[in-house]
Structure formats: C-alpha cells, structure tokens
Scaffold this active site. Structure first.
Site, PDB file in Angstrom:
ATOM      1  N   GLU A   1       2.813   5.106  -3.878  1.00 50.60           N
ATOM      2  CA  GLU A   1       2.848   6.085  -4.978  1.00 50.60           C
ATOM      3  C   GLU A   1       4.181   6.828  -5.092  1.00 50.60           C
ATOM      4  OE1 GLU A   1      -0.883   4.759  -3.876  1.00 50.60           O
ATOM      5  OE2 GLU A   1       0.353   6.030  -2.595  1.00 50.60           O
TER       6      GLU A   1
ATOM      7  N   ASP B   1      -9.049   2.818  -1.264  1.00 50.87           N
ATOM      8  CA  ASP B   1     -10.132   2.729  -0.280  1.00 50.87           C
ATOM      9  C   ASP B   1     -11.385   3.497  -0.732  1.00 50.87           C
ATOM     10  OD1 ASP B   1      -8.382   1.331   1.311  1.00 50.87           O
ATOM     11  OD2 ASP B   1      -7.590   3.143   2.205  1.00 50.87           O
TER      12      ASP B   1
ATOM     13  N   ASP C   1       0.855  -1.182   0.000  1.00 52.62           N
ATOM     14  CA  ASP C   1       0.000   0.000   0.000  1.00 52.62           C
ATOM     15  C   ASP C   1       0.898   1.240   0.000  1.00 52.62           C
ATOM     16  OD1 ASP C   1      -2.265   1.557   0.101  1.00 52.62           O
ATOM     17  OD2 ASP C   1      -2.809   1.025   2.153  1.00 52.62           O
TER      18      ASP C   1
END
Length: 893
Positions: free
Chosen positions: A493, A571, A490
C-alpha cells in the site's frame, strides 16, 4: 469455425435449431474526513468564483482549450483542455504556474488513446457558453463560462452535469503568510506530523448522473454493490464519505464506506438503456460523497482529492459492455493469465519447511483433489530478507520446486516492498549505493518498521528503480528460484507499521522530488508492474522469444492494475469452509489462505463428508476451466469483466439494478451462493428480459440437473416462457453438497470433464460442449485454446489493446490437438428423444441418445448427448446436422 492467432485458436460456436499485524479493525487507527484538513474544509463547500475567459476559448480538431480564473484570487489561473475520444470525453485542468509542477500520474493511460480522438463540431457559441457536438458518439456538450459548468447529453438526453452544484474549487499554490488557516501548511494525526511544505493544493468538484438512481464502483471497500448514499436528499451527511486511500486494514468492517487495500477513482451509473462512467486519474487521498434521490431524479456526487490535477474521463457507454470497453481503451484489458493461475491455489502463513510442502502436495493427490499452486509466505525467507531462503527449513528450494513441477504444478513466494536495513546484506547495500529508496522529508532514506524490523522502501515510481527491481528476478540473481516459481506482492500500500495510519508519511519524497501524498494510491501499482516485468524478462531469457506470461498477485492496486495481474482482498467451522469453496470455484481467482495463528485448513482436515464436498467444488472449478479461460480472453481484449452483476447482462431489467447476492460468471452462468451459516436454501433471481425491442424471455436450466426453470420436467422449452418478461424469483433448496447455479439459454459452455490432478494434466483432454438453447432454439458461444503460458500470444498482456475490440486475428495453421468429444444439448423441442446427429463434411453418423447433464448418479435424462464426436478444435472445419427422426424435419447446427 473461426481460428485464432499465433499459438492459439478461438472457436466461434453458433448453434441454431429451428425446432495481518492488527488483531481487529480499529477505527481510531485511521482518519475520517474531519481528521483530514483538505476534506473537512472542502466537503460541502461551494464557490461561484471559478469561470472561463470567453476570449480564451479555442476549438481545434478534437480539443477545446480555455483559461480558467478565480475571481476571488488573481493568482488562481488554470488551463482547461477538453478532448473528444469518441465515446470518451476527457476534461483536464492544471495549474501552469505551479512550481514544482503538480503531479500527473504516468504510465496508467495507454498511448493508443490518442488514436481515438475525434473532432468537435461547434453548434453554437455565445458570450456565456459554447455548445459542441461529437457526431461519432451522438453526444453534445455545453460548456458554461461563469461559473464554469459542463453538461453532457447523448442522443438528446441529459446524462451528466459537472459542477452543477458549484463544488468546483481548485486550490492554487501560494507563499506562506501570517494568519493562513490551520491545516494549510501542516497538520498532525496521533503522534505523526505532516509538514505539507507546498501548502493547500486540494481539488473539489461535483458530478450529477441525471436520470439515474444507482451508482457503483469506487473500489475497494466492503459495501453494497449499489453504493448507499452518504448524504440524504436534504444535504445532511448520514455517514462518512467513501474514502480512497490504500491502507493495511486487517479485519475490516463488513459494511463501511472506509477504503481498503486498493483504490480506483471510477464510478459507474446505470439505468435501463444507459450505462455511463466517470474516472478521475489521480493517485492522492480522495473522498467521495453520494446523494441519491428519494423517488427518481439524479444521483449527485462530490469528489475531493488532496493534490494532483483534475484529469477526468467521462465514459458515455451506452451499454455496460461499451462502458467497460471504454475504460479498457484508457487503462488496458485484464491480463491474460496462464492456465495454471485459474486453478486452485493452496496458501498459508506459513508452510514451515520443505517436508511440510511435500506433505501438503502429496495430500492433494492422496485425497484426489486437484490443485495447481502452492504458496510460501514470509517465513520461508532468511530473516525476512526477500529473494532469500531460510537454509534451515528450505535447504534445497530449487529441488523442492522441481518436485512440485514434476506433477504439473507451480509455486509462489512472497516478495514485499519493505527491504530490511542490513548493511551485511548485499541486496540492501546495492540499493543504497544506487540511491533507489524513497526519501524522508529531509532527503535521507526513509526508515519505517515492517516485518523485518527497520526497513527502507524502493521508489517504484521511478522507471530506473523498476528496471533494477525487475532484474532481481533473473534466476542467477534470485538464487534458488526456478522458472516454475511465481510471485506474491503483499504489504504494498505500502504498509509501515509505525507510520501514520500504518503507511508511509505523506511528506516522504519520490523520484524528482514528488511527495508521497501525490503518488500514494499508485505506489502498489508501480511495484506490481515492476515485479511482473521481472517475470516477463525472466520468461524471455529462459524460454525464448515467446516468453512466459507473468503471474504476480498484488494486494494494493490502482487503475491499470488489471492489465498487470491478479489482486485479492487481503486476509479474512467446516460448514462455512464448504460454502466458501463452492462460491470460490466461480470466482476469477480461487485461493485458500490461512493466518499464521489459525488452525490448519487443508481441504481434507474437516472430516470425510466435508472433504467430499470440497473435492467436488474444486473439481467443478477444473471442469469449467475452458469456459473461464475463454472469459479471460474477452476480458483481455475488450475489458469485459469475468464476474458480472446481473444488470451487466440484463441492462434493460430495472428490478436487478441493486442485486448483489446473485451474480453472473461470464454471460452463461448465474450463481446464487449460500452466504450464511445454517442456511439450506437460497433466494434465486433469474432475469427474463434481454432486450426492450424484442422483449424476448430468457430460458434457464439448473446447472446441476439440466432441468428447465419454468419449463417441463424433461428440460424442453415451454411456450409460456416467451411471454414472461418478469424475473423468475424463488427459494431453492441448497443442501450442503451443492451451490445453486443456472445455465442461461442461448449460450454454449465448454468444459473438460476428466478429473485430473492439475490444469497441466488436462491440457490435451477432450472438450465437452454444453449447449443451452434459448426460446428460439438457438445458442452461441466461443472457446479459446492456446498453449496456456507463452507471453507472445496477445500483446495486450504487456499493456496494448488491439485497435478494435474484436477477437484476435485468425491463424488456421495452429493445431491444438484438443478434440471435442462430447456435446450436450439442453432444451430441445419435445425433449431429447428421437434425434440423430450427422457430421455433414464426412457424412458420418455420430452416437447420440438422451442422457443426463453429467454423470452424477440420479440425474434425469434431460439432454441429447452426442458421444465420441472426435471433432477437432483446430485444423479443419466441421458441421453437425441434428435430424429429428420422429415427427419433424431436419435441423442443423
């Protein structure tokens, strides 16, 4: 039958019957084009000063080389190379004098693309242009010298024109001078400063798709499938351009050109009879404008990137399958997942302790709901230190995993890229001593804020760092992990809470002094790659030479991520939960996730009626696992998508080119989900035209009942279908207990119908074949069976495609132990009555009689059901004869 390769079997079945940290999206946290100096100065800007020196043009084999100069600045000199790879044309423009060298994204293209090179033939050369041909693709290119322009024709028809609008501008490296324009050598956004020590180095160009009205792609964003224009036909901007810049965008807008967690600079154009693509291998921040014609013509686009080089690939198709295969030849097919990865995943931020884990696991069994994977979010760690466990809540993690595994299930833990800056933590100290972290512009380890607080970020662009990271997943290093534990990446980026736009500063420094601005969109890709490599290494260590296919879910992605593993979108009342499960069962990846502050959402917490609907949706997914697994084999080998727009399967049908509510799962199942609260019906579109040559119409069958759509009540074929070439469009009842889906005539769908607790428990269960006949009484399909987990089956899992786009080489020695026990035939002429079935090799008659599509109560007897067939998936050949006992001769299958 055709048998598959090592530890696997592929059956070709052909039947012929002649009869997170932000509360909501805040636009002010993120840039638009006007906030980015390079975009604001180049958007809509044109130049006629870039041209080719005719004397520099050289054609040798598969390459054309030339020098490009900027007549307005003698220091603007560039190298042009155009390479033919058959149906792929590559145009590469670089600045040879740039010091340091301009960044080119490594480890994305497959090395095997060099094997695709095909020679050019010079058609004509003059003082102003050169025309060349590649016979293998029936393609011609015309390269104009001043201003530079490239025009591509296929089969005598224009497809694409590069720089026809004059947007090509390539900013060259230079020395800083007094009076340079604002934004060249530094710019501010909010409280952040970007020092831009290398000055302006942006690239702009335009590309028109000639004769096309629709373009698709440029993921990831929440937007219509057919991308709406950002500029009207008068050249007026009507929205922001499509932005490609990986960001942590929580609660994103549902209809916006703004980019999300991942970026692939890939754009498709489609019209009946032709699909093409354009892929720019560049990992810098990028903007793309789209202009569509008002009534036929061409789609025009302008692309702008902040840095890097122009490395552009034209994918010539001509079919959708050809075009996606060409992209796979460049960047790889989809990773072949383990079987468990295709089951249902239960996730929450966070399951609080081992007792909670055990209770959730037991809850699925208590409510007879299958699932395969239970996930743990960041709270399972010791103070957000990844590769650790909070001993107060997870004191015996290996024992916990073994307990889950004893029931055929797996676990996943989260491992994020931010490393807690803690000098009492050996992991951090080792990474610091080995100099593995990204640096700030001053050369010190980058310090940003994320879940652990003060954090540093490993430089995953470095092969050395990736190898070190991969080693950390060994069982003797990741203490408490087992071979049944897989990984979730997660925040990659990367997310930096106190950084500009919640990410890393662009002037941060990576391996060899490369700025973060050059690599940003690929950072998560390299992180994903290194993690998957770690699980692959662990598999070979723990399970021998056949290894263990990695499963790593990543939020950020780039071109090539598909060959590493899965990604997700980030999410995001009982009715909509039910509708989500019904739709999710048809998605390539099927996971339920919930936010830390949300109510618990396990499937049994919404009342018995809702639990029953969700149970049926998840069980439907498990019934379809043989079909979905086979689709992933094709995705692995040829790049064909598992989930497809209607136009991919029906490329001649102009009426479905912008249809994005009804989709195909593979080639056999159309899905029409309910997407809004309170709706009890749904619009259905079922295409009819398959080929402009035959004008053959498609027969469809209701996926729940098996009844023919536009056929008679018994599911038989109707003669009226053969002359109807318009899509069937209607409103179908869709009560809360169902999702409308339809079987396409001419296909075979393999299923496993026994209800089990997990995919592992289904491994040796018998297969049911659902044969949906087309208007000619024919159907074909395939079934892929292997051990479901080893990494030695297809080398393309590790990044290499086979030399052809065909299926794996046969291996008749593999015996799977799986039997075909039941065969369901839909669409028999005059219905399912009066048929007998004989296995011709042994001469034995099989039990066959009319029956329903499934065992759900109240369904009509529309199918011929062959029971207790006991036909082996592997080991020996067999053939069935379908004998019409009343009124017609025998037919064979």
């Amino acid at each position: 039958m055709q048998f598959g390769n090592k530890s696997s079997v592929l059956i070709a079945l052909v039947f012929a019957l002649a009869v997170q940290d932000i509360a909501a999206f805040k636009g002010d946290d993120f840039k638009n084009c006007n906030d980015a100096a390079f975009c604001s100065r180049l958007r809509g800007n044109t130049s006629a000063s870039f041209g080719i020196d005719p004397k520099s043009v050289q054609v040798k084999g598969s390459t054309v080389t030339a020098k490009i100069s900027n007549s307005e600045d003698p220091k603007g000199i560039f190298d042009l190379v155009i390479t033919s790879h058959g149906n792929i044309i590559r145009m590469h423009i670089n600045e040879p004098a740039a010091k340091p060298a301009r960044y080119e994204v490594p480890d994305v293209l497959l090395p095997s693309i060099k094997n695709l090179q095909t020679p050019w033939t010079i058609v004509k050369k003059t003082a102003t242009k050169i025309k060349l041909r590649v016979d293998a693709a029936d393609a011609d290119i015309e390269l104009k010298f001043l201003p530079i322009q490239l025009i591509i024709d296929v089969a005598g028809k224009p497809l694409m024109s590069w720089n026809g609008a004059g947007n090509f501008i390539y900013e060259h490296r230079r020395l800083k001078q007094e009076g340079d324009p604002e934004g060249w050598w530094g710019e501010n956004y909010k409280t952040h400063h970007d020092s831009k020590p290398r000055g302006p180095e942006a690239i702009s160009w335009d590309l028109s798709f000639q004769g096309f009205d629709h373009v698709y792609g440029l993921p990831e964003r929440a937007k219509a499938l057919s991308l709406p224009p950002t500029r009207d036909s008068n050249g007026t901007y009507i929205s922001e351009p499509y932005r490609l810049y990986n960001l942590d965008v929580f609660e994103y807008l549902s209809d916006s050109p703004f980019g999300l967690y991942g970026s692939i600079p890939l754009l498709w154009a489609h019209r009946p009879g032709q699909t093409v693509g354009a892929f720019w291998l560049n990992a810098a921040e990028m903007y793309v404008d789209v202009e569509k014609p008002t009534s036929g013509g061409s789609v025009s686009t302008q692309w702008i990137a902040e840095s890097g080089v122009l490395d552009l690939f034209f994918l010539l198709g001509p079919s959708p399958a050809d075009a996606t295969s060409q992209f796979a030849q460049l960047t790889g097919g989809t990773a072949l997942p383990q079987t468990f990865a295709l089951g249902y995943h239960q996730c929450r931020w966070n399951y609080k302790d081992q007792e909670d884990v055990a209770a959730v696991d037991a809850g699925f069994d208590a409510h007879d709901i299958p699932y395969d994977v239970l996930w743990l979010d960041i709270e399972h760690t010791n103070g957000k230190r990844y590769f650790t466990w909070d001993a107060n809540y997870f004191p015996t993690p290996a024992q916990m995993q073994d307990g889950i595994a004893s029931r055929g299930r797996k676990m996943v833990t989260i491992v994020d890229p931010h490393i807690k800056r803690d000098t009492e933590w050996a992991f951090f100290n080792e990474a610091t001593e080995k100099n593995l972290f990204v640096k700030n512009k001053d050369g010190n380890d980058f310090d940003g804020w994320c879940w652990p607080g003060s954090s540093s970020y490993l430089d995953q662009t470095s092969p050395t760092v990736r190898s070190w990271w991969a080693d950390q997943f060994a069982l003797d290093k990741y203490i408490g992990s087992t071979k049944n534990l897989y990984i979730w990446n997660d925040m990659n980026e990367p997310s930096v809470f106190n950084g500009p736009e919640i990410t890393m500063h662009k002037d941060s420094l990576h391996n060899d002094g490369v700025e973060h601005r050059d690599v940003h969109n690929a950072y998560g890709y390299y992180y994903h790659m290194a993690t998957a490599d770690g699980l692959r290494r662990r598999g070979f260590t723990e399970q021998g030479p056949d290894g263990d296919r990695p499963f790593v879910l990543s939020r950020a992605f780039f071109a090539g991520s598909q060959r590493i593993g899965a990604i997700w979108t980030g999410d995001n009342d009982a009715e909509l939960m039910t509708r989500w499960y019904q739709l999710g069962a048809f998605y390539p990846f099927f996971r339920g996730h919930a936010h830390l502050e949300s109510k618990r959402r396990e499937p049994w917490l919404f009342g018995e009626e809702t639990t029953g609907h969700i149970r049926e949706a998840i069980r439907r997914r498990y019934r379809m696992l043989p079909y979905i697994y086979t689709l992933f084999l094709h995705a692995n080998v040829s790049g064909s998508p598992v989930m497809r727009p209607l136009w991919y399967e029906f490329p001649q049908d102009a009426s479905v080119v912008n249809e994005d509510k009804v989709f195909m799962l593979g080639n056999a199942i159309a899905v029409a989900p309910v997407l809004a609260q309170g709706e009890t019906s749904v619009r259905v579109v079922l295409p009819q035209e398959e080929s402009k040559d035959t004008r053959k119409s498609t027969v469809w069958y209701d996926g729940d009942t098996g009844t023919g759509i536009a056929g008679d009540a018994q599911g038989g074929r109707s003669s009226s279908l053969t002359s109807n070439t318009k899509p069937i469009e209607f409103t179908a009842p869709a009560p809360i207990n169902t999702i409308k889906h339809f079987l396409r005539g001419g296909t075979v769908v393999p299923l496993k119908e026994r209800a089990r607790r997990s995919s592992a428990a289904m491994a040796t269960d018998p297969v049911t074949l659902v044969i949906a006949l087309d208007s000619n009484g024919e159907a074909q399909g395939d079934l892929y069976v292997d051990d479901g987990h080893t990494d030695g089956i297809l080398k393309s899992v590790a990044g290499e495609l086979p030399k052809t786009a065909g299926l794996p080489v046969s291996n008749a020695d593999y015996v799977s132990g799986v039997m075909i026990d039941k065969i369901v035939v839909l669409g028999l002429v005059d219905g399912p009555e009066g048929w007998a079935v004989e296995e011709s090799v042994s001469g034995s008659r099989l039990e066959a009689a009319p029956g329903p599509l499934s065992l759900r109560p109240g369904l009509p007897n529309v199918a011929l059901i062959v029971r207790k067939a006991q036909l082996p998936v592997s080991g020996k050949d067999w053939e069935l004869k379908f004998l019409k006992t009343k009124g017609s001769a025998a037919s064979t299958a």
